[in-house]
Design a protein around this motif. Structure first.
Motif, PDB file in Angstrom:
ATOM      1  N   LYS A  48       4.012  -3.520   6.090  1.00  0.00           N
ATOM      2  CA  LYS A  48       3.400  -3.805   4.798  1.00  0.00           C
ATOM      3  C   LYS A  48       4.383  -3.706   3.638  1.00  0.00           C
ATOM      4  O   LYS A  48       4.394  -4.568   2.751  1.00  0.00           O
ATOM      5  CB  LYS A  48       2.226  -2.850   4.562  1.00  0.00           C
ATOM      6  N   ARG A 196       2.962  -3.210  -6.190  1.00  0.00           N
ATOM      7  CA  ARG A 196       2.863  -3.082  -4.725  1.00  0.00           C
ATOM      8  C   ARG A 196       4.002  -2.220  -4.197  1.00  0.00           C
ATOM      9  O   ARG A 196       3.811  -1.385  -3.307  1.00  0.00           O
ATOM     10  CB  ARG A 196       2.904  -4.460  -4.059  1.00  0.00           C
ATOM     11  N   ARG A 199       3.435   1.480  -4.991  1.00  0.00           N
ATOM     12  CA  ARG A 199       2.395   2.066  -4.143  1.00  0.00           C
ATOM     13  C   ARG A 199       2.846   2.224  -2.702  1.00  0.00           C
ATOM     14  O   ARG A 199       2.431   3.151  -2.008  1.00  0.00           O
ATOM     15  CB  ARG A 199       1.138   1.191  -4.217  1.00  0.00           C
ATOM     16  N   ASN A 200       3.705   1.322  -2.247  1.00  0.00           N
ATOM     17  CA  ASN A 200       4.195   1.391  -0.869  1.00  0.00           C
ATOM     18  C   ASN A 200       5.385   2.328  -0.720  1.00  0.00           C
ATOM     19  O   ASN A 200       5.855   2.545   0.398  1.00  0.00           O
ATOM     20  CB  ASN A 200       4.591  -0.005  -0.386  1.00  0.00           C
ATOM     21  N   THR A 209       7.039   7.467   6.231  1.00  0.00           N
ATOM     22  CA  THR A 209       5.903   8.310   5.884  1.00  0.00           C
ATOM     23  C   THR A 209       4.871   8.139   6.988  1.00  0.00           C
ATOM     24  O   THR A 209       4.945   7.190   7.779  1.00  0.00           O
ATOM     25  CB  THR A 209       5.294   7.887   4.539  1.00  0.00           C
ATOM     26  N   PRO A 210       3.904   9.035   7.090  1.00  0.00           N
ATOM     27  CA  PRO A 210       2.865   8.845   8.107  1.00  0.00           C
ATOM     28  C   PRO A 210       2.199   7.462   8.009  1.00  0.00           C
ATOM     29  O   PRO A 210       1.917   6.828   9.027  1.00  0.00           O
ATOM     30  CB  PRO A 210       1.879   9.979   7.798  1.00  0.00           C
ATOM     31  N   ARG A 211       1.963   7.016   6.781  1.00  0.00           N
ATOM     32  CA  ARG A 211       1.347   5.699   6.604  1.00  0.00           C
ATOM     33  C   ARG A 211       2.249   4.588   7.127  1.00  0.00           C
ATOM     34  O   ARG A 211       1.788   3.656   7.804  1.00  0.00           O
ATOM     35  CB  ARG A 211       1.054   5.488   5.117  1.00  0.00           C
ATOM     36  N   ASN A 212       3.563   4.672   6.832  1.00  0.00           N
ATOM     37  CA  ASN A 212       4.487   3.647   7.304  1.00  0.00           C
ATOM     38  C   ASN A 212       4.587   3.641   8.824  1.00  0.00           C
ATOM     39  O   ASN A 212       4.700   2.583   9.455  1.00  0.00           O
ATOM     40  CB  ASN A 212       5.881   3.872   6.711  1.00  0.00           C
ATOM     41  N   VAL A 214       2.279   4.585  11.016  1.00  0.00           N
ATOM     42  CA  VAL A 214       1.058   3.985  11.562  1.00  0.00           C
ATOM     43  C   VAL A 214       1.100   2.463  11.402  1.00  0.00           C
ATOM     44  O   VAL A 214       0.736   1.713  12.317  1.00  0.00           O
ATOM     45  CB  VAL A 214      -0.190   4.576  10.865  1.00  0.00           C
ATOM     46  N   ASP A 215       1.577   2.001  10.239  1.00  0.00           N
ATOM     47  CA  ASP A 215       1.663   0.563   9.985  1.00  0.00           C
ATOM     48  C   ASP A 215       2.655  -0.106  10.933  1.00  0.00           C
ATOM     49  O   ASP A 215       2.497  -1.271  11.288  1.00  0.00           O
ATOM     50  CB  ASP A 215       2.087   0.335   8.527  1.00  0.00           C
TER      51      ASP A 215
END
Length: 409
Positions: A48, A196, A199-200, A209-212, A214-215
Motif C-alpha cells: 500500500k 497518503r 498516513r502510510n 510496522t505491524p500494518r506494513n 500484514v499488508d
C-alpha cells in the motif's frame, strides 16, 4: 426449422481452443487492455505505501481529479471518408524524431515501486524510440541509466537544491554521460502535503510496522525482489531514513528565481526544458528567456492542490508563446485519446508518469512495454477514427472542450 444431430466436422471450425499461457506475468499483462487495467494489477501486487506514493496526490487530490476530468470532458470531432490506412504517430520534441508523441516523465523512488525501476523505464523507452527522463530523486545512477539505454534519448530532470554545488555536480555528470536535455522542475519551493504518504509512514527505505507486515503477506514477490537486489537508495544523494516529505523539504530551495534559471542556462550546453509552468505569464517569460520547451504541469497534482488544469491552459499558452518555444503537456494522461486530444489542443509533445509506473508495478520491464503498447494502439485507433493520417494534421477543430469548471467573473 429442420433439426439434425451436429457432426464434429461441422463443430470443429467453430470451436478453437485458446493456447494456454504458462507465464503468470504474461497472462496478467495480456489481459490488461487499458492503463486502468494495469493500475488494478499494480494495486494487487504492490504494498500500500509504495502504491499510494504513485497513485496519490496532494491534500484532497483535487488537482489530479480535475486534470483527469478535463480529458473526460473532451469531445472528439471526426472527419469521414479519409484515407487512414497508414498513420504517422511520431513527433519531434526538441527537433528530434520520437516514434510516439509521448515520453516518460521523471519519477522519483522508482525502484521502490518495482525493483527494475529506472532501468525498465529507460530500456523500454529506448526500444520504443521515445525519450526517457531520469529524476534527481531516482534510485538508479545517471551513469547506470545511460549504460542501460546507450542509444536512447535520455533526459535528466533537475531539482535545484539548497546546496547549489551538489545540484550542478549532477548537471555535470549528466552532460558527461551524454544526456540530451536538462529538464528543470520549478514548482517545488516546498513539498506538497501528500497525505497518503504521511498516513502510510512512507520512508526510504520502507519502515516495517505491524500494518506494513500484514499488508506485505499477500505480496511476497515484491518483498523478495526488494530483499534480493541492490539495497534501495538514492542514486544521486546520501542515505536518508526519514519520510519522503521531510527529505524534500530539507532539499528544495524556496529562493530559486528566474535569475537562477538563467545561471543554470550558462552551465548547460544542451537543450533546456522547464517543467511545472502553470500560468500564461510565466510561459511567455520563459519563452522570452530562450528555453527550448516548457511543460505545462501541476506535478501530477502532487504539489499545490486546486492548481490550474494544464489541459485548460494549453490553448492560451500556445497562442501567447507562438513559435517562441515548444509547449508540452503533463498531468492526467491515462489513455492514447488523452494524448491525441492534447496534440489537437496545441501541445507539441506529452509526458506520462503514473501510466508508466502502473505498468512497471504490474510487470516490471514487460509491464512498461505493455503501457507503451496500449497507448500506441489507442493513439493509432483514435487518429484513424478522427480521419487523421499524422499527428501534424491534428488541430483545434478536432477537439471540443466541454465546460464543467467555468471561472466566475
Amino acid at each position: 426449422m429442420r433439426r439434425r444431430v451436429p457432426r464434429w466436422h461441422d463443430l470443429g471450425p467453430l470451436m478453437k481452443f485458446k493456447r494456454p499461457v504458462l507465464s503468470p506475468r504474461r497472462r496478467r499483462l495480456a489481459s490488461a487492455l487499458t492503463i486502468a487495467d494495469l493500475r488494478a494489477v499494480a494495486k494487487r501486487r504492490t504494498p500500500k505505501a509504495a502504491f499510494d506514493y504513485t497513485d496519490g496526490a496532494a491534500e484532497e487530490e483535487l488537482s489530479l481529479a480535475r486534470a483527469r476530468q478535463a480529458f473526460r470532458d473532451v469531445e472528439l470531432n471526426p472527419a469521414i471518408l479519409r484515407d487512414v490506412s497508414k498513420v504517422d504517430v511520431s513527433a519531434s520534441p526538441l527537433g528530434v524524431r520520437s516514434e510516439l508523441p509521448f515520453g516518460i516523465a521523471p519519477t522519483g523512488f522508482t525502484r521502490l515501486m518495482q525493483t527494475e525501476g529506472e532501468y525498465a523505464g529507460a530500456g523500454a523507452a529506448q526500444a520504443a524510440g521515445i525519450p526517457y527522463t531520469l529524476s534527481t530523486m531516482g534510485t538508479a545512477s545517471i551513469e547506470d541509466v545511460a549504460a542501460t539505454a546507450p542509444h536512447g534519448r535520455n533526459w535528466f530532470q533537475l531539482y535545484m537544491w539548497k546546496d547549489r554545488d551538489r545540484s550542478m555536480a549532477l548537471v555535470d555528470r549528466a552532460a558527461k554521460a551524454g544526456y540530451e536535455a536538462l529538464v528543470v522542475t520549478v514548482d517545488v519551493p516546498v513539498a506538497g502535503a501528500r497525505r497518503r504518504d504521511t498516513r502510510n509512514g512512507m520512508t526510504i527505505p520502507p519502515t516495517l510496522t505491524p500494518r506494513n507486515v500484514v499488508d506485505a503477506i499477500p505480496r511476497p514477490a515484491w518483498w523478495f525482489n526488494l530483499l534480493t537486489t541492490e539495497p534501495l537508495a538514492f542514486a544521486s544523494l546520501d542515505s536518508w531514513s526519514g519520510t519522503v516529505g521531510q527529505l524534500l523539504d530539507t532539499m528544495f530551495d524556496p529562493t530559486v528565481t528566474y535569475e537562477d534559471l538563467a545561471w543554470i542556462r550558462t552551465q548547460w550546453e544542451g537543450k533546456l526544458v522547464v517543467k511545472g509552468v502553470q500560468t500564461v505569464a510565466d510561459a511567455a517569460r520563459l519563452a522570452e528567456a530562450g528555453v527550448d520547451a516548457i511543460i505545462l504541469s501541476n506535478h501530477g497534482g502532487r504539489q499545490l492542490d486546486r492548481a490550474p488544469v494544464p489541459f485548460h491552459l494549453l490553448p492560451s499558452v500556445v497562442s501567447e508563446v507562438g513559435d517562441g518555444c515548444e509547449v508540452w503537456l503533463d498531468t492526467g494522461i491515462m489513455s492514447g485519446a488523452d494524448v491525441v486530444a492534447s496534440l489537437a489542443h496545441g501541445a507539441d509533445f506529452t509526458l506520462i508518469g503514473r501510466a508508466y509506473l502502473y505498468g512497471l508495478m504490474a510487470g516490471g520491464r514487460p509491464g512498461v512495454d505493455r503501457t507503451i503498447e496500449i497507448l500506441r494502439s489507442e493513439i493509432e485507433r483514435t487518429m484513424r477514427l478522427l480521419g487523421v493520417g499524422s499527428t501534424a494534421e491534428l488541430e483545434p477543430g478536432h477537439v471540443t472542450q466541454l465546460q464543467r469548471l467555468i471561472p466566475r467573473r
